[in-house]
Write a protein that holds these residues in place. Structure first.
Motif, PDB file in Angstrom:
ATOM      1  N   PRO A  99      57.640  37.333  -5.649  1.00 49.55           N
ATOM      2  CA  PRO A  99      58.649  36.187  -5.496  1.00 49.55           C
ATOM      3  C   PRO A  99      58.284  34.877  -4.879  1.00 49.55           C
ATOM      4  CG  PRO A  99      59.506  38.306  -5.764  1.00 49.55           C
ATOM      5  CD  PRO A  99      58.253  38.453  -5.154  1.00 49.55           C
ATOM      6  N   ARG A 100      58.041  35.062  -3.688  1.00 49.77           N
ATOM      7  CA  ARG A 100      57.653  33.746  -2.873  1.00 49.77           C
ATOM      8  C   ARG A 100      56.472  33.144  -3.267  1.00 49.77           C
ATOM      9  NH1 ARG A 100      59.537  29.317  -0.402  1.00 49.77           N
ATOM     10  NH2 ARG A 100      58.367  28.818   1.518  1.00 49.77           N
ATOM     11  N   LEU A 104      56.750  29.065  -4.887  1.00 48.31           N
ATOM     12  CA  LEU A 104      55.829  28.096  -4.089  1.00 48.31           C
ATOM     13  C   LEU A 104      54.713  27.273  -5.445  1.00 48.31           C
ATOM     14  CD1 LEU A 104      55.126  29.348  -0.747  1.00 48.31           C
ATOM     15  CD2 LEU A 104      56.497  27.572  -1.306  1.00 48.31           C
ATOM     16  N   PHE A 105      54.143  28.488  -6.061  1.00 47.31           N
ATOM     17  CA  PHE A 105      53.274  27.982  -7.190  1.00 47.31           C
ATOM     18  C   PHE A 105      54.124  27.013  -8.248  1.00 47.31           C
ATOM     19  CE2 PHE A 105      51.571  28.123 -11.366  1.00 47.31           C
ATOM     20  CZ  PHE A 105      50.243  28.013 -11.233  1.00 47.31           C
ATOM     21  N   LEU A 106      55.351  27.318  -8.600  1.00 45.93           N
ATOM     22  CA  LEU A 106      56.137  26.537  -9.524  1.00 45.93           C
ATOM     23  C   LEU A 106      56.294  25.294  -8.803  1.00 45.93           C
ATOM     24  CD1 LEU A 106      58.595  28.914 -11.104  1.00 45.93           C
ATOM     25  CD2 LEU A 106      56.561  28.220 -12.150  1.00 45.93           C
ATOM     26  N   LYS A 107      56.846  25.213  -7.755  1.00 46.89           N
ATOM     27  CA  LYS A 107      57.387  23.849  -6.937  1.00 46.89           C
ATOM     28  C   LYS A 107      55.992  22.945  -6.802  1.00 46.89           C
ATOM     29  CE  LYS A 107      58.869  22.268  -2.245  1.00 46.89           C
ATOM     30  NZ  LYS A 107      59.240  22.699  -0.871  1.00 46.89           N
ATOM     31  N   GLY A 108      54.928  23.466  -6.546  1.00 49.77           N
ATOM     32  CA  GLY A 108      53.623  22.713  -6.281  1.00 49.77           C
ATOM     33  C   GLY A 108      53.435  22.246  -7.738  1.00 49.77           C
ATOM     34  N   SER A 109      53.502  22.790  -8.644  1.00 44.51           N
ATOM     35  CA  SER A 109      53.217  22.473 -10.097  1.00 44.51           C
ATOM     36  C   SER A 109      54.353  21.637 -10.727  1.00 44.51           C
ATOM     37  CB  SER A 109      52.983  23.772 -10.879  1.00 44.51           C
ATOM     38  OG  SER A 109      51.870  24.548 -10.247  1.00 44.51           O
ATOM     39  N   GLY A 184      52.298  39.631   5.465  1.00 44.94           N
ATOM     40  CA  GLY A 184      53.338  38.976   4.845  1.00 44.94           C
ATOM     41  C   GLY A 184      53.513  37.636   4.947  1.00 44.94           C
ATOM     42  N   ARG A 185      52.647  37.165   5.985  1.00 43.02           N
ATOM     43  CA  ARG A 185      52.923  35.704   6.246  1.00 43.02           C
ATOM     44  C   ARG A 185      52.323  34.930   4.952  1.00 43.02           C
ATOM     45  NH1 ARG A 185      48.857  34.798   9.700  1.00 43.02           N
ATOM     46  NH2 ARG A 185      47.889  37.008   9.342  1.00 43.02           N
ATOM     47  N   VAL A 186      52.784  33.799   4.653  1.00 41.84           N
ATOM     48  CA  VAL A 186      52.681  33.081   3.476  1.00 41.84           C
ATOM     49  C   VAL A 186      51.844  31.593   4.092  1.00 41.84           C
ATOM     50  CG1 VAL A 186      53.268  31.994   1.305  1.00 41.84           C
ATOM     51  CG2 VAL A 186      54.324  34.221   2.121  1.00 41.84           C
TER      52      VAL A 186
END
Length: 389
Positions: A99-100, A104-109, A184-186
């Motif tokens: 989910p994270r 972040l992918f949607l936000k960056g895109s 789990g670090r992103v």
């Protein structure tokens, strides 16, 4: 710097006018082109091979070099996803993203109007941590485009595993919007702040080639199924700057014996005396001979071994990834009705697998010899013979 359409939103809606930027910031959709209603979670097409598919994740740390993007990290950390023939089809399907990562992918895109976790609900076909099967399996390394996680090549990876390949896909840390590391670090996209720097593309492909060599070094001791791999049969394929990285890896590492560039501007220099390893360019019309991107014209002359230059009519930069399949879930209008998402995935899988079957399995592939009535969208280019066949 040539543009390689950064990510889904701007790519799919603006394919007709976007430039090919290897490392540009994403372009938001035009307000004049409203997005359709999202369809809900996407479903990846089933693998076409006869084998059940398993997948597992490795977290590797290269202490011999610092991270090129994080000045506070004295080691390069990588996430490697493996797909492989498995013993059984039943079991828990692997997640497409967390989910994270989806958020972040949607936000960056710059994709809005859909749940932030929508991509984590994409249905895959591979069984998580399934028991591998087979022996003397060829290995294919996959590398994604800039800003995009490896998961955007999942459909291709699952298909190759179903055909009897082990696939090692690399998330090149800090070069995509989100990479989940050990514990789990992103890691987010630190390289995105540098993508307009002179020579950026060359720096990226050099670093990715080092990532590939490190993964090949580590795989025998880090994966229990590694004994099933025939390490004399290794190829690499990538999309966008991942395809450019295939050139760099082949030049630098003799273990990588064949390569595919899927719609990527090339940056790695090929020896002036020529390069004899088998190589295939497959791309959109932007990469046709004399097109907007001229790096393939330059490098074609230096490829002195088996080679092919294939262009898919109606394709755009993302046609070689999962992005078209995900478009409905993201509320994105497809770029070109002439090449549907299902057809783009079918053609990509067909020609990538044909190349690998020929050069890693020694199986003749007539589809690579010239035009096919079954694939009218495919043009075979041989610039020295003046035009497509």
């Amino acid at each position: 710097m040539r543009h390689l359409l950064a990510v889904a939103a701007g790519l799919v809606v603006l394919a007709s006018s976007a430039s090919l930027s290897a490392c540009s910031a994403p372009v938001p959709p035009r307000s004049a082109a409203p997005s359709p209603t999202p369809t809900g979670p996407a479903v990846l097409p089933a693998p076409s091979g006869g084998h059940p598919v398993g997948t597992t994740v490795l977290h590797l740390k290269d202490t011999s070099r610092p991270d090129p993007w994080d000045l506070d990290a004295d080691a390069r950390e990588l996430k490697v996803t493996l797909w492989y023939p498995a013993e059984r089809r039943d079991g828990k399907r692997a997640p497409y993203m967390t989910p994270r990562e989806s958020e972040l992918f949607l936000k960056g895109s710059r994709i809005t109007g859909v749940p932030s976790d929508i991509l984590s609900r994409t249905r895959t076909n591979a069984v998580q941590d399934a028991e591998p099967t087979g022996r003397n399996l060829p290995l294919v390394v996959l590398s994604p485009g800039f800003t995009k996680p490896l998961s955007t090549l999942t459909s291709l990876a699952e298909d190759l595993a179903g055909r009897g390949y082990v696939v090692a896909g690399i998330d090149h840390t800090h070069e995509s919007y989100a990479t989940t590391l050990a514990g789990g670090r992103v890691a987010e996209c630190l390289a995105c702040d540098s993508d307009t720097d002179p020579g950026f593309g060359a720096v990226v492909v050099r670093g990715r080639a080092a990532d590939v060599s490190f993964v090949l070094d580590q795989l025998p001791s880090r994966w229990d199924g590694a004994a099933r791999i025939d390490r004399s049969r290794i190829a690499m394929a990538g999309q966008s700057i991942g395809g450019a990285s295939a050139v760099a890896a082949m030049v630098q590492d003799p273990r990588v014996r064949a390569g595919i560039d899927m719609d990527g501007t090339t940056y790695a220099r090929i020896p002036k005396g020529g390069f004899t390893k088998p190589f295939m360019f497959i791309g959109s019309p932007e990469h046709a001979p004399g097109g907007r991107d001229t790096t393939w014209d330059r490098d074609w002359k230096l490829l002195t071994g088996w080679k092919r230059w294939i262009v898919l009519k109606g394709a755009d930069h993302q046609s070689f990834t999962d992005i078209p399949v995900l478009a409905g879930a993201l509320g994105i209008e497809p770029a070109d009705a002439r090449l549907t998402p299902a057809r783009a995935a079918e053609l990509t899988r067909t020609y990538v697998a044909a190349f690998l079957d020929l050069h890693l399995k020694g199986r003749r592939q007539p589809v690579l010899d010239g035009p096919s009535a079954r694939h009218p969208e495919v043009e075979h280019h041989t610039p020295e013979l003046s035009g497509p066949r």
